[in-house]
Design an enzyme around this catalytic site. Sequence first.
Site, short mmCIF file in Angstrom:
data_model
loop_
_atom_site.label_atom_id
_atom_site.label_comp_id
_atom_site.label_asym_id
_atom_site.label_seq_id
_atom_site.Cartn_x
_atom_site.Cartn_y
_atom_site.Cartn_z
N ASP A 7 -31.01 -19.67 2.55
CA ASP A 7 -29.92 -18.96 3.21
C ASP A 7 -29.92 -17.52 2.71
O ASP A 7 -30.12 -17.28 1.51
CB ASP A 7 -28.57 -19.62 2.90
CG ASP A 7 -28.41 -20.96 3.60
OD1 ASP A 7 -29.07 -21.18 4.64
OD2 ASP A 7 -27.63 -21.78 3.11
N ASP A 22 -29.08 -22.00 10.98
CA ASP A 22 -27.66 -22.35 10.94
C ASP A 22 -26.91 -21.71 12.12
O ASP A 22 -26.06 -22.34 12.75
CB ASP A 22 -27.01 -21.89 9.64
CG ASP A 22 -27.60 -22.57 8.41
OD1 ASP A 22 -28.19 -23.66 8.54
OD2 ASP A 22 -27.48 -21.98 7.31
#
Length: 183
Positions: free
Chosen positions: A143, A161
């Site tokens: 991330d 995501d």
Amino acid sequence: MMMTRDAVAAPQVRRRMLAVGFGVAALAFVLDQLSKWWILHVALPCLAGTTGPGCLAPTAPTQITGFFNLVMAWNRGVSFGLFAHEADFMPYVLIAMALVISAVLVVWLQRTQQLFQAVSIGLVIGGALGNVIDRVRFGAVADFLDFHIAGWHWPAFNVADSCIVVGVVLLVAEGLFARPARG
């Protein structure tokens, strides 16, 4: 037995929607993997140790604007770090869950005749598979997008995501607000 034009069109439309859904999934997957490659090898490379969660000295966050940074965060759980256990088996559980959900979505995609659904389902499948690749390679998901305001940071996330969230929101919105077909 005579077939109507609608009976012939339905399989053709479903095949076209399947192609659209898989095309969107492939695009989402490629964009996710390219963005992660760029982050890991160009923008925020590991300064010492191997690339991945075992990096000994990660690059410092890069401020892009007053509300957006590039950071390197390894998520061992699902959204917002939920189910992030240090158990060795957890990545495999999350991989299996993502693959089962993707398989169910493929079945839905095979049956849809609606472009909106095909695109939305494709986004979710592509994002899920992008994160599966990270779990297979690293045991965690990379991330790196960090939005913040007044010292409050949204949990870091990635392109996969984003695709999953947008796809699910579109599917829910369609389910809530779509007008029923008149027959």
